[in-house]
Design a protein around this motif. Structure first.
Motif, mmCIF file in Angstrom:
data_model
loop_
_atom_site.group_PDB
_atom_site.id
_atom_site.type_symbol
_atom_site.label_atom_id
_atom_site.label_comp_id
_atom_site.label_asym_id
_atom_site.label_seq_id
_atom_site.Cartn_x
_atom_site.Cartn_y
_atom_site.Cartn_z
ATOM 1 N N GLY A 173 1.045 -1.111 -0.187
ATOM 2 C CA GLY A 173 -0.045 0.103 0.175
ATOM 3 C C GLY A 173 0.806 1.272 0.065
ATOM 4 O O GLY A 173 0.470 2.318 -0.675
ATOM 5 N N GLY A 174 1.901 1.160 0.912
ATOM 6 C CA GLY A 174 2.844 2.378 0.879
ATOM 7 C C GLY A 174 3.726 2.498 -0.381
ATOM 8 O O GLY A 174 3.651 3.711 -0.992
ATOM 9 N N LYS A 175 3.985 1.474 -1.108
ATOM 10 C CA LYS A 175 4.911 1.435 -2.205
ATOM 11 C C LYS A 175 4.059 2.002 -3.459
ATOM 12 O O LYS A 175 4.578 2.755 -4.309
ATOM 13 C CB LYS A 175 5.405 0.041 -2.469
ATOM 14 C CG LYS A 175 6.255 -0.490 -1.425
ATOM 15 C CD LYS A 175 6.714 -1.870 -1.591
ATOM 16 C CE LYS A 175 7.670 -2.396 -0.853
ATOM 17 N NZ LYS A 175 8.016 -3.884 -0.861
ATOM 18 N N TRP A 176 2.539 1.645 -3.371
ATOM 19 C CA TRP A 176 1.695 2.278 -4.480
ATOM 20 C C TRP A 176 1.915 3.698 -4.282
ATOM 21 O O TRP A 176 1.974 4.382 -5.385
ATOM 22 C CB TRP A 176 0.346 1.536 -4.466
ATOM 23 C CG TRP A 176 0.184 0.402 -5.094
ATOM 24 C CD1 TRP A 176 1.132 -0.206 -5.798
ATOM 25 C CD2 TRP A 176 -0.419 -0.594 -4.517
ATOM 26 N NE1 TRP A 176 0.573 -1.753 -5.886
ATOM 27 C CE2 TRP A 176 -0.194 -1.824 -4.986
ATOM 28 C CE3 TRP A 176 -1.225 -0.684 -3.401
ATOM 29 C CZ2 TRP A 176 -0.877 -3.126 -4.838
ATOM 30 C CZ3 TRP A 176 -2.056 -1.990 -2.866
ATOM 31 C CH2 TRP A 176 -1.920 -3.036 -3.731
ATOM 32 N N LEU A 177 1.791 4.213 -3.303
ATOM 33 C CA LEU A 177 1.399 5.766 -3.101
ATOM 34 C C LEU A 177 3.038 6.353 -3.272
ATOM 35 O O LEU A 177 2.961 7.456 -4.004
ATOM 36 C CB LEU A 177 1.038 5.889 -1.543
ATOM 37 C CG LEU A 177 0.517 7.280 -1.442
ATOM 38 C CD1 LEU A 177 -0.879 7.371 -2.301
ATOM 39 C CD2 LEU A 177 0.110 7.432 0.026
ATOM 40 N N ALA A 203 -8.701 -2.759 4.679
ATOM 41 C CA ALA A 203 -8.068 -2.054 5.799
ATOM 42 C C ALA A 203 -6.600 -2.294 6.044
ATOM 43 O O ALA A 203 -6.104 -1.460 6.352
ATOM 44 C CB ALA A 203 -8.946 -2.575 7.241
ATOM 45 N N SER A 204 -6.069 -3.512 5.839
ATOM 46 C CA SER A 204 -4.668 -4.008 5.963
ATOM 47 C C SER A 204 -3.920 -3.313 4.912
ATOM 48 O O SER A 204 -2.835 -3.019 5.230
ATOM 49 C CB SER A 204 -4.619 -5.416 5.841
ATOM 50 O OG SER A 204 -5.454 -6.263 6.828
ATOM 51 N N PHE A 205 -4.558 -2.677 3.780
ATOM 52 C CA PHE A 205 -3.710 -2.089 2.771
ATOM 53 C C PHE A 205 -3.802 -0.660 3.155
ATOM 54 O O PHE A 205 -2.733 0.136 3.033
ATOM 55 C CB PHE A 205 -4.327 -2.150 1.357
ATOM 56 C CG PHE A 205 -3.994 -3.051 0.746
ATOM 57 C CD1 PHE A 205 -2.603 -3.681 0.442
ATOM 58 C CD2 PHE A 205 -4.888 -4.173 0.260
ATOM 59 C CE1 PHE A 205 -2.385 -4.802 -0.414
ATOM 60 C CE2 PHE A 205 -4.512 -5.341 -0.739
ATOM 61 C CZ PHE A 205 -3.040 -5.630 -1.048
ATOM 62 N N LEU A 206 -4.745 -0.092 3.561
ATOM 63 C CA LEU A 206 -4.924 1.300 3.960
ATOM 64 C C LEU A 206 -4.073 1.623 5.143
ATOM 65 O O LEU A 206 -3.643 2.827 5.057
ATOM 66 C CB LEU A 206 -6.470 1.528 4.380
ATOM 67 C CG LEU A 206 -7.533 1.581 3.205
ATOM 68 C CD1 LEU A 206 -8.858 1.907 3.836
ATOM 69 C CD2 LEU A 206 -7.187 2.759 2.154
ATOM 70 N N GLU A 207 -3.708 0.848 6.145
ATOM 71 C CA GLU A 207 -2.884 1.322 7.041
ATOM 72 C C GLU A 207 -1.440 1.848 6.813
ATOM 73 O O GLU A 207 -1.008 2.920 6.983
ATOM 74 C CB GLU A 207 -2.889 0.159 8.340
ATOM 75 C CG GLU A 207 -2.004 0.710 9.348
ATOM 76 C CD GLU A 207 -2.254 -0.572 10.591
ATOM 77 O OE1 GLU A 207 -1.236 -0.311 11.458
ATOM 78 O OE2 GLU A 207 -2.991 -1.420 10.421
ATOM 79 N N ALA A 213 1.443 8.107 3.454
ATOM 80 C CA ALA A 213 0.663 9.470 3.063
ATOM 81 C C ALA A 213 1.378 10.320 3.849
ATOM 82 O O ALA A 213 1.457 11.526 3.397
ATOM 83 C CB ALA A 213 -0.818 9.319 3.068
ATOM 84 N N ARG A 214 1.302 10.165 5.271
ATOM 85 C CA ARG A 214 1.764 11.344 6.036
ATOM 86 C C ARG A 214 2.953 11.752 5.922
ATOM 87 O O ARG A 214 3.473 12.696 5.887
ATOM 88 C CB ARG A 214 1.621 10.755 7.822
ATOM 89 C CG ARG A 214 0.126 10.760 7.963
ATOM 90 C CD ARG A 214 0.101 10.373 9.355
ATOM 91 N NE ARG A 214 0.568 8.841 9.941
ATOM 92 C CZ ARG A 214 -0.389 7.997 9.692
ATOM 93 N NH1 ARG A 214 -1.683 8.000 9.417
ATOM 94 N NH2 ARG A 214 0.164 6.775 10.137
ATOM 95 N N MET A 215 4.169 10.826 5.683
ATOM 96 C CA MET A 215 5.202 11.063 5.144
ATOM 97 C C MET A 215 5.527 11.741 3.990
ATOM 98 O O MET A 215 6.509 12.793 3.722
ATOM 99 C CB MET A 215 6.242 9.608 5.218
ATOM 100 C CG MET A 215 6.476 9.120 6.553
ATOM 101 S SD MET A 215 7.239 7.424 6.350
ATOM 102 C CE MET A 215 8.676 8.059 5.821
ATOM 103 N N ILE A 221 -7.658 9.056 0.341
ATOM 104 C CA ILE A 221 -8.997 9.134 0.676
ATOM 105 C C ILE A 221 -9.451 7.648 0.400
ATOM 106 O O ILE A 221 -9.485 7.269 -0.991
ATOM 107 C CB ILE A 221 -9.511 10.243 0.066
ATOM 108 C CG1 ILE A 221 -9.075 11.297 0.298
ATOM 109 C CG2 ILE A 221 -11.112 10.416 0.239
ATOM 110 C CD1 ILE A 221 -9.214 12.828 -0.689
ATOM 111 N N PRO A 222 -9.994 6.987 1.374
ATOM 112 C CA PRO A 222 -10.571 5.411 0.849
ATOM 113 C C PRO A 222 -11.836 5.893 0.108
ATOM 114 O O PRO A 222 -12.906 6.666 0.506
ATOM 115 C CB PRO A 222 -10.937 4.805 2.070
ATOM 116 C CG PRO A 222 -10.178 5.568 3.278
ATOM 117 C CD PRO A 222 -9.944 7.090 2.869
#
Length: 353
Positions: A173-177, A203-207, A213-215, A221-222
């Motif tokens: 999830g973080g890598k996609w972003l 939910a496990s991807f979003l976390e 996203a914060r970094m 936005i889900p």
């Protein structure tokens, strides 16, 4: 060989030398014993002459080119192991969509045929089969978090009648972003599109995505959608008139089946988008980072082979993906006014120009 074995062999040699007429008799006896011991192994080494039955439940329509390619790779894998459809194997397959209305009847049909093992495509395909049988062995492909979903007891020893190959680690999830931000640095708000029914693990991807996203100073936005007709409205409502918007479509059968609609939406609204599978950029999307799905189907063939030869799925470890690929569509990037860095292009497994 230990000392005891050495003394035994020496004694046996002295006995044969002392009794030469018995040598040929002993040799025949030993050959006979050896042959009888090898016979069961030889039977397992080659596929049986009798017709065996394997079911395949694909969670996408028969006209889906990627699904057809995956199915073809699986068949080729079985053929390399000696299983030929129509000769010593009957391969029953059913096609569906990311909808229980099509998958449940297809799963029931396959179970009714009483195959010796069934290949299940993705989470929704496995869920449909699991509701129909707890005894027929099932090998799944591209399922996210099978332990968390309660589908298997553990990855090392799944137990029951199910084993297979997972789709993603949730850190993806973080890598996609991050990759989307690398290609489109001005992106500030990203719509994360998924169907909570076909992607119950969302939910496990979003976390990790929210942490990334914060970094990155990005708002993730889900955007949960259950109906393809609602995709565009949900995305535009989430992003508003944001000129610095973007889109991420995680691993989900729903967005994969309706990918033409998602890709067209991103193009109309000029949204840089990152996807989970390579068929998105191959069909006009900006980029993808994810598993090599065909590799999972290739690896599934030996698992089916092992079950046909007598192994129990519950003792066969669930395997994780080993091949990941980054694909970038430069034509789409140029249409969006994005300049992809040479460093990122150098990391790409495929660049579509």
């Amino acid at each position: 060989m230990n000392v005891k074995d050495g003394r035994y062999r020496a004694a046996l040699t002295r006995s044969v030398r002392a009794d030469t007429p018995c040598r040929s008799t002993r040799r025949v006896f030993l050959i006979g014993v050896g042959a009888s011991m090898l016979a069961p192994w030889a039977a397992r080494a080659q596929p049986a002459d009798r017709m065996r039955r394997v079911g395949v439940l694909m969670n996408r329509p028969a006209g889906d080119r990627d699904a057809q390619a995956s199915f073809g790779v699986f068949k080729q894998g079985l053929e390399k192991l000696g299983w030929t459809n129509g000769r010593n194997l009957r391969l029953d397959h059913r096609w569906g969509t990311a909808d229980a209305k099509t998958l449940r009847p297809a799963a029931a049909e396959l179970v009714g045929l009483q195959p010796e093992v069934i290949l299940a495509s993705a989470t929704d395909g496995l869920a449909a089969l699991r509701q129909e049988t707890r005894t027929i062995p099932i090998v799944f492909v591209s399922v996210s978090d099978p332990v968390g979903q309660g589908l298997v007891a553990s990855l090392a020893r799944p137990g029951g009648n199910i084993t297979g190959f997972t789709a993603f680690e949730f850190s993806m999830g973080g890598k996609w972003l991050q990759l989307l931000k690398d290609v489109a640095p001005r992106v500030a708000r990203v719509a994360v599109v998924f169907n909570p029914v076909t992607a119950p693990y969302y939910a496990s991807f979003l976390e990790p995505m929210q942490a990334a996203a914060r970094m990155l100073a990005v708002e993730a936005i889900p955007v949960p959608v259950r109906d393809p007709a609602a995709i565009e409205g949900a995305v535009t409502a989430a992003l508003g008139r944001e000129s610095q918007g973007g889109l991420v479509a995680p691993s989900d059968a729903f967005t994969s089946i309706h990918r033409a609609q998602v890709i067209a939406l991103a193009a109309r609204h000029r949204l840089p988008a990152n996807y989970a599978f390579r068929f998105f950029p191959a069909e006009g999307g900006l980029m993808s980072y994810g598993i090599d799905r065909t590799d999972l189907y290739r690896r599934a063939a030996p698992y089916v082979d092992r079950i046909l030869r007598g192994e129990k799925p519950g003792s066969m470890p669930v395997q994780q993906p080993t091949k990941f690929e980054l694909v970038i569509n430069l034509k789409t990037a140029k249409a969006l006014g994005l300049a992809v860095s040479p460093a990122l292009l150098g990391l790409a497994d495929q660049v579509i120009e």
